[in-house]
Design an enzyme around this catalytic site. Structure first.
Site, PDB file in Angstrom:
ATOM      1  N   GLY A 171       0.802  -1.216   0.000  1.00 40.67           N
ATOM      2  CA  GLY A 171       0.000   0.000   0.000  1.00 40.67           C
ATOM      3  C   GLY A 171       0.834   1.265   0.000  1.00 40.67           C
ATOM      4  O   GLY A 171       0.456   2.267  -0.620  1.00 40.67           O
TER       5      GLY A 171
ATOM      6  N   ASN B 251      -7.076   4.271   9.564  1.00 39.51           N
ATOM      7  CA  ASN B 251      -6.444   3.084  10.133  1.00 39.51           C
ATOM      8  C   ASN B 251      -6.475   3.051  11.653  1.00 39.51           C
ATOM      9  O   ASN B 251      -6.431   1.980  12.259  1.00 39.51           O
ATOM     10  CB  ASN B 251      -4.993   2.973   9.657  1.00 39.51           C
ATOM     11  CG  ASN B 251      -4.208   4.247   9.856  1.00 39.51           C
ATOM     12  OD1 ASN B 251      -4.550   5.280   9.278  1.00 39.51           O
ATOM     13  ND2 ASN B 251      -3.143   4.206  10.643  1.00 39.51           N
TER      14      ASN B 251
ATOM     15  N   HIS C 148      -1.842  -7.667   2.460  1.00 38.02           N
ATOM     16  CA  HIS C 148      -1.816  -8.289   3.780  1.00 38.02           C
ATOM     17  C   HIS C 148      -2.882  -7.759   4.724  1.00 38.02           C
ATOM     18  O   HIS C 148      -3.137  -8.354   5.762  1.00 38.02           O
ATOM     19  CB  HIS C 148      -0.419  -8.164   4.416  1.00 38.02           C
ATOM     20  CG  HIS C 148      -0.065  -6.802   4.912  1.00 38.02           C
ATOM     21  ND1 HIS C 148      -0.101  -6.474   6.247  1.00 38.02           N
ATOM     22  CD2 HIS C 148       0.354  -5.697   4.263  1.00 38.02           C
ATOM     23  CE1 HIS C 148       0.286  -5.220   6.400  1.00 38.02           C
ATOM     24  NE2 HIS C 148       0.563  -4.730   5.211  1.00 38.02           N
TER      25      HIS C 148
ATOM     26  N   CYS D   1       3.171   1.049  12.327  1.00 38.72           N
ATOM     27  CA  CYS D   1       4.111   1.166  11.207  1.00 38.72           C
ATOM     28  C   CYS D   1       5.363   1.926  11.609  1.00 38.72           C
ATOM     29  O   CYS D   1       6.012   2.530  10.769  1.00 38.72           O
ATOM     30  CB  CYS D   1       3.449   1.869  10.023  1.00 38.72           C
ATOM     31  SG  CYS D   1       1.976   1.031   9.413  1.00 38.72           S
TER      32      CYS D   1
END
Length: 389
Positions: A71, A155, A205, A330
């Protein structure tokens, strides 16, 4: 030793059985998709089958699907000043993007800093449409074209943006529109046509595929962003480098399964989340449920226990057998204050205590049971420490 429960699907989802099977089959095959011999043609067939499956998941033309390494690369590929449509150049002068985007957008774009404008959000985390209108009007008055990038679903909070309206207003000013749909795909129905966007980013994923594959989907296959790097002619010249065929095959299998089951899964997972949130609110009056009164992904809960640092609660839950996260996952394990909650005006004391619980395709009632049990075990000690501090 408590059985573990995984409530961090927004970080990465467990691989689906269909994706695992496709991955193994592709690993056992030999061939480069650019070669003309039989093995190469077999590899190309695997890629094109996956392309059609990914396109079907978002209602797109397969010719518009550009496979990437994930992404993040899809976002970087999309967020460029330099486009073409067919043979005609199509430049964008400024990037208008929301203050709650993923770092892949906020830091991964290819615009000069002075040509980027952040759009504010309201207290629920949604783009303020009047601010978008004003930014588009300024851009038009200056004789410039904008590229607008607004994520479909956040997210961290799961909040769903009014993307179709964003696209309508942007297109009225001649702008191009990109959406990061990494968190939304497979969790809610996603149609590139219904959203009206020009470009859509996806990640394998997040939907139960294997890491190492993603896609940028163009509504018009002739719309071409400038490549990130030069090389061979893969992906119709739009993304150089030999394709990661096993990961792409797994992506296609996961996309097919996710697209076929999304409606049923939405209802099932929403019921799990509602059961967990209801029990937590009933048993723990200190809890603050962030953005509980706005349209959001059915799988995502953003919770805060003021006075208890998020990382402390995440570690305590981990030791009790529950995988949760603080903010976006992340940053190499580093927990920092959420820029998303900050942009929403959430007080720092609450923002620094916020954690995310996210369900997915592999979640079940036993995960709710284990999560509630973990909270009951760890919370009394955490509360005592918070009151003593």
């Amino acid at each position: 030793m408590h059985e573990r429960t995984y409530l961090d699907h927004n970080a990465t989802a467990p691989i689906r059985p269909e994706a695992r099977a496709a991955l193994i089959e592709a690993l056992d095959a030999t061939g480069n998709g650019s070669a003309v011999h039989g093995e190469g043609r077999g590899a190309r067939a695997t890629i094109e089958t996956a392309r059609a499956r990914v396109a079907a998941m978002v209602g797109a033309d397969p010719r518009g699907v550009i496979f990437t390494a994930g992404g993040t690369e899809a976002d970087t590929l999309a967020l460029t000043p330099d486009f073409s449509r067919g043979e005609a150049p199509l430049g964008c002068d400024v990037l208008l993007t929301s203050a709650v985007e993923h770092a892949a957008v906020l830091r991964g774009h290819r615009f000069p800093t002075e040509r980027v404008e952040l759009l504010p959000v309201d207290a629920r985390g949604r783009v303020i449409l009047e601010e978008l209108d004003a930014a588009l009007e300024r851009t038009t008055q200056a004789g410039r074209r904008a590229l607008v990038s607004v994520m479909l679903a956040n997210n961290e909070t799961g909040v769903i943006q009014p993307l179709a309206e964003v696209a309508r207003r942007a297109h009225a000013h001649g702008a191009l529109v990109h959406a990061d749909a990494v968190q939304a795909a497979g969790r809610i129905p996603v149609s590139i046509g219904a959203l009206g966007v020009d470009l859509l980013s996806l990640s394998a994923h997040k939907i139960g595929g294997a890491p190492g594959a993603g896609a940028l989907v163009a509504a018009d296959p002739d719309l071409r962003p400038a490549p990130v790097f030069a090389g061979g002619g893969q992906e119709r010249g739009r993304r150089a480098g030999s394709e990661n065929i096993p990961a792409i095959a797994a992506f296609g299998a996961a996309a097919e399964r996710a697209g076929a089951s999304v409606i049923d899964e939405m209802a099932r997972i929403d019921a799990l989340r509602e059961r967990l949130e209801s029990a937590l609110r009933s048993e723990f009056p200190e809890l603050v449920l962030l953005v509980g009164d706005v349209e959001r992904l059915p799988n995502t809960s953003c919770l805060a226990f003021p006075g208890v640092p998020a990382e402390t609660l995440v570690i305590a839950l981990d030791l009790a057998g529950v995988a949760a996260s603080a903010g976006a996952a992340c940053s190499s394990g580093k927990v920092t204050a959420s820029h998303v909650l900050g942009a929403m005006g959430v007080p720092e004391r609450i923002a620094r205590s916020a954690i995310r619980l996210s369900f997915g395709w592999s979640s079940g009632e036993e995960d709710v049971d284990r999560a509630l049990g973990a909270f009951r075990r760890v919370w009394p000690g955490l509360l005592r420490r918070a009151r003593a501090a």
